[in-house]
Design an enzyme around this catalytic site. Structure first.
Site, PDB file in Angstrom:
ATOM      1  N   LYS A 184     -50.948   2.360  47.697  1.00  0.00           N
ATOM      2  CA  LYS A 184     -52.319   1.981  47.031  1.00  0.00           C
ATOM      3  C   LYS A 184     -53.128   2.904  48.121  1.00  0.00           C
ATOM      4  O   LYS A 184     -53.423   2.710  49.251  1.00  0.00           O
ATOM      5  CB  LYS A 184     -52.405   0.468  47.458  1.00  0.00           C
ATOM      6  CG  LYS A 184     -53.819   0.124  47.543  1.00  0.00           C
ATOM      7  CD  LYS A 184     -54.571   0.285  46.513  1.00  0.00           C
ATOM      8  CE  LYS A 184     -56.168  -0.382  46.550  1.00  0.00           C
ATOM      9  NZ  LYS A 184     -56.721   0.561  47.532  1.00  0.00           N
ATOM     10  N   GLU A 259     -51.432   2.230  61.803  1.00  0.00           N
ATOM     11  CA  GLU A 259     -52.158   3.189  62.560  1.00  0.00           C
ATOM     12  C   GLU A 259     -53.784   3.002  62.247  1.00  0.00           C
ATOM     13  O   GLU A 259     -54.231   3.373  61.369  1.00  0.00           O
ATOM     14  CB  GLU A 259     -51.734   4.501  61.912  1.00  0.00           C
ATOM     15  CG  GLU A 259     -52.162   5.893  62.804  1.00  0.00           C
ATOM     16  CD  GLU A 259     -53.502   6.341  62.322  1.00  0.00           C
ATOM     17  OE1 GLU A 259     -54.666   6.197  63.075  1.00  0.00           O
ATOM     18  OE2 GLU A 259     -53.482   7.115  61.650  1.00  0.00           O
ATOM     19  N   CYS A 293     -59.479   9.539  63.062  1.00  0.00           N
ATOM     20  CA  CYS A 293     -59.166   8.478  64.245  1.00  0.00           C
ATOM     21  C   CYS A 293     -58.847   9.110  65.309  1.00  0.00           C
ATOM     22  O   CYS A 293     -59.045   8.623  66.588  1.00  0.00           O
ATOM     23  CB  CYS A 293     -58.175   7.661  63.560  1.00  0.00           C
ATOM     24  SG  CYS A 293     -56.604   8.328  63.179  1.00  0.00           S
ATOM     25  N   GLU A 392     -66.064   2.333  66.992  1.00  0.00           N
ATOM     26  CA  GLU A 392     -65.667   3.492  66.157  1.00  0.00           C
ATOM     27  C   GLU A 392     -66.954   3.918  65.378  1.00  0.00           C
ATOM     28  O   GLU A 392     -67.076   2.975  64.332  1.00  0.00           O
ATOM     29  CB  GLU A 392     -64.227   3.373  65.527  1.00  0.00           C
ATOM     30  CG  GLU A 392     -63.933   4.557  64.879  1.00  0.00           C
ATOM     31  CD  GLU A 392     -62.384   4.500  64.280  1.00  0.00           C
ATOM     32  OE1 GLU A 392     -61.585   5.452  64.164  1.00  0.00           O
ATOM     33  OE2 GLU A 392     -62.229   3.432  63.460  1.00  0.00           O
TER      34      GLU A 392
END
Length: 487
Positions: A184, A259, A293, A392
């Site tokens: 996906k 992750e 990231c 973030e």
């Protein structure tokens, strides 16, 4: 560029979507790249059922046969390299260099790596054990071996920041271990994953071993997680979404590989080579516009070096060409969408309100009249309690926080919800390693932002669960089975 309306890939067949199509937008031009299919929940369940049906034969196939298919797929990805890179650039907004070298080339390389990985031993001998007679049986010497077995059907939910390398890093090791997959992709740039599926189909992957489903909303992803045919979910994305996926997996005892987010601390000590540190930190401005990231977005600098480091970072940002990712010389392209651009801008404004000083950037590039661009931005005078320091942002925004001594720098680095990859710069290698060992992160770069692609990758704390890359990815997509016998 535009492509024909894409169909779903379910059970080896290209299938019309139940809910029509949605537009995939080029972040640089704001024009449609192509039409991606909107799968229904029933179609996602059908994909998982196809993967379940294909699992017994694929899991028992010869490792050499799995390796050959992965190798052929890599060959086909290289055969169509130019077209694949052009599509990746158009739908992700990556520069030409990034689309070619870091997306398509890395994706193909990962298939090549796990073609070899399919041939790695799955048995590990355990030292014999001498047992005395007792309730468990007669005395004897018992041998044992640990065997890695495939998990089963794996749902791979991938991120938008790398539509080739990220899916390849999930699909290739999962297939190498004998699992079947439902992929996906992120809704923003899913078309590249269908090109990957085409290569696998042409390479000879049996029907149902690889399935690809997409959707612009949450329905397809939710179905790919909660399907009763799914044994494991491998997810790359935000911590908030990862938490919701983990809750569903927990109810079904499904295995997870997560992750998640990062807020990488770059600890710059007073004896560091500042030019080297700036070159590393500056990748937040340049590499895929900070949408990564692992970026060193949170700069913790020893106070005596702060002014010089800020000056050098401003100069570095000023040299970066911002604009059309297809144009030669462009270093900073757009971010993925208008919504994400607005989110990044809201964080910069929040930083101002919190008391941070915008040293450079902080507004849209004036020479660009279309596209989702954010100028490389540096925020100084930051403190560790500011949201721009703690959360973030996922864009070309670097924050700078000073510290006085080594212990304070380590404490600030560890005072974070995240722990994916941190960095240390120091002219004293022993000192750098001493600091690195005290950082609560899954990886630490010592005087580098480079990676060893056989080293384990994953995060502490809210940055994830599990490890992949290299042989660790093969382990992530397997279960351990113990076989014991009397000698």
């Amino acid at each position: 560029m535009t492509t024909a309306p894409q169909r779903l890939f379910i059970g080896g067949a290209w299938t019309e979507p139940d809910h029509g199509h949605y537009e995939v937008i080029n972040p640089a031009t704001e024009q449609a790249v192509g039409l991606a299919p909107e799968a229904s929940r029933e179609q996602v369940y059908a994909a998982a059922a196809a993967a379940r049906e294909a699992f017994p034969a694929w899991s028992r196939s010869r490792p050499e046969d799995r390796a050959a298919i992965l190798d052929r797929a890599a060959d086909l990805m290289h055969r169509d390299f130019a077209a694949n890179a052009a599509l990746a650039r158009a739908e992700s907004g990556a520069t030409t260099g990034t689309a070619r070298s870091m997306q398509v080339a890395v994706g193909a390389a990962r298939f090549r790596r796990y073609a070899k990985g399919a041939l790695e031993p799955v048995e590990e001998a355990i030292s014999p054990q001498i047992n005395e007679a007792g309730p468990m049986g007669r005395a004897g010497v018992f041998g044992a071996v640990a065997v890695r077995q495939p998990v089963g059907v794996v749902t791979c939910i991938t991120s938008y920041n790398n539509p080739w390398a990220n899916p390849a890093g999930k699909v290739a090791p999962a297939l190498a271990m004998g699992n079947t997959v439902v992929v996906k992709p992120a809704p923003q740039d899913p078309l590249s994953v269908y090109r990957m599926a085409e290569a696998l189909a042409e390479a000879g992957v049996p029907p149902g071993v690889v399935n690809v489903v997409t959707g612009s909303g949450p329905e397809a992803g939710e179905a790919a997680v909660d399907s009763p045919d799914v044994d494991m979910v491998s997810f790359t994305g935000s911590t908030s979404v990862g938490q919701r996926i983990a809750e569903v997996c927990g109810r079904g005892m499904k295995r997870q590989l997560m992750e998640l987010g990062g807020k990488g601390a770059a600890v710059v000590l007073d004896d560091a080579d500042l030019d080297a540190a700036v070159a590393g930190i500056g990748t937040t401005f340049s590499f895929y516009s900070g949408q990564i990231c692992t970026a060193p977005t949170r700069v913790l600098v020893q106070r005596g070096s702060q002014d010089a480091l800020i000056e050098k970072l401003v100069a570095y940002a000023g040299r970066l060409a911002v604009g059309d990712p297809a144009a030669p010389g462009t270093v900073v392209g757009p971010v993925i969408s208008a919504a994400h651009r607005d989110r990044i801008e809201s964080y910069v404004e929040l930083g101002r309100k919190e008391g941070a000083r915008v040293v450079t950037g902080g507004e849209r590039p004036s020479h660009l009249d279309r596209g989702f661009y954010v100028a490389p931005t540096l925020l100084a005078d930051c403190t560790n309690d500011m949201r721009v320091v703690r959360e973030e942002i996922f864009g070309p925004v670097v924050v700078v926080v000073p510290f006085d001594d080594e212990e304070e720098g380590i404490a600030l680095a560890n005072d974070s919800d995240y722990g994916l990859i941190d960095y240390v710069w120091s002219g004293d290698v022993a000192r750098a390693f001493r600091v690195a060992r005290q950082l609560r992160a899954g990886g630490v770069g010592v005087n580098t932002i480079g990676r060893n692609m056989e080293a384990p990758f994953g995060g502490f704390k809210r940055s994830g669960v599990g490890r992949d890359v290299g042989s660790y990815a093969l382990h992530a997509y397997s279960e351990l089975q113990a076989l014991v016998w009397p000698g």
